[in-house]
Design a protein around this motif. Sequence first.
Motif, PDB file in Angstrom:
ATOM      1  N   ARG A 173      -6.013  30.648  23.569  1.00  0.00           N
ATOM      2  CA  ARG A 173      -6.129  29.224  23.239  1.00  0.00           C
ATOM      3  C   ARG A 173      -7.464  29.007  22.520  1.00  0.00           C
ATOM      4  N   GLY A 208     -10.035  25.550  22.528  1.00  0.00           N
ATOM      5  CA  GLY A 208     -10.227  24.161  22.910  1.00  0.00           C
ATOM      6  C   GLY A 208     -10.658  23.299  21.732  1.00  0.00           C
ATOM      7  N   LEU A 209     -10.517  21.975  21.900  1.00  0.00           N
ATOM      8  CA  LEU A 209     -10.935  21.048  20.850  1.00  0.00           C
ATOM      9  C   LEU A 209     -12.413  21.235  20.535  1.00  0.00           C
ATOM     10  N   HIS A 210     -12.734  21.319  19.263  1.00  0.00           N
ATOM     11  CA  HIS A 210     -14.114  21.542  18.843  1.00  0.00           C
ATOM     12  C   HIS A 210     -14.286  21.046  17.416  1.00  0.00           C
ATOM     13  N   ARG A 260      -3.779  21.186  17.231  1.00  0.00           N
ATOM     14  CA  ARG A 260      -4.110  19.805  17.586  1.00  0.00           C
ATOM     15  C   ARG A 260      -5.285  19.343  16.738  1.00  0.00           C
ATOM     16  N   ARG A 319     -14.732  12.923  20.249  1.00  0.00           N
ATOM     17  CA  ARG A 319     -13.865  13.662  21.170  1.00  0.00           C
ATOM     18  C   ARG A 319     -12.818  12.763  21.817  1.00  0.00           C
ATOM     19  N   GLY A 337      -8.094  22.135  17.539  1.00  0.00           N
ATOM     20  CA  GLY A 337      -7.971  23.277  18.423  1.00  0.00           C
ATOM     21  C   GLY A 337      -6.546  23.810  18.431  1.00  0.00           C
ATOM     22  N   ASP A 342      -3.522  24.707  21.020  1.00  0.00           N
ATOM     23  CA  ASP A 342      -3.058  24.499  22.393  1.00  0.00           C
ATOM     24  C   ASP A 342      -2.274  25.677  22.939  1.00  0.00           C
ATOM     25  N   ARG A 343      -1.508  26.337  22.081  1.00  0.00           N
ATOM     26  CA  ARG A 343      -0.723  27.478  22.557  1.00  0.00           C
ATOM     27  C   ARG A 343      -0.204  28.289  21.381  1.00  0.00           C
TER      28      ARG A 343
END
Length: 202
Positions: free
Chosen positions: A115, A117-119, A143, A149, A176, A178-179
């Motif tokens: 994965r 993460g959002l960044h 995403r 954020r 990011g 997600d999967r």
Amino acid sequence: MAGLPNGVRYLPGRLDRAAQEHLVDLVRAVVARAPLYVPEMPGTGKPMSVRMTNCGSLGWVTDKTRGYRYQDTHPVTEKPWPPIPQELLTLWEEVADYPRPPQACLVNFYSDDARMGLHQDKDETDLAAPVLSISLGNTCLFRVGGTQRKDPTRSFRLQSGDVVVLGGEGRLCFHGVDRIYPSTSTLLKHGGRINLTLRRVT
């Protein structure tokens, strides 16, 4: 695609199968000179779920003690990064809409359970230059949100050969993965996904 932040461009199927296979061969040559390694989160030293390397005059790295940064050598081999292949420089010229070439190409390999993460991509000093992202291999759920954020996000699937450009107002959008969807592509013999990210740093 409707609903994406201003400056974010989604180019589905930008690379055909032959171009994808050729890029995989180029990535293998890069990895032979600059092996994949597991980056660490700043402060905690927690390993990220992706393996990565770089090509270009600069490469993005991260570790527990020194954090996020660009440097001109591989953190394990301490050798200079190999150059960015001409095919990627040509793609940048065609779709980035920016007069100067990229200095770094991140190579992220996602196993099917990895994965991201959002960044924000904000370790560069030249934030006028876009970020160009290329997907190879298994489909992922990508995403993207706004520049804060807490902003709403939307998700869509990126397939092998798709290209995304984060530029203009969308240059600092949170984003990011997600999967990863296993067995959605036959491009990589052992599965997984490769993401190539071209960036102008200075």
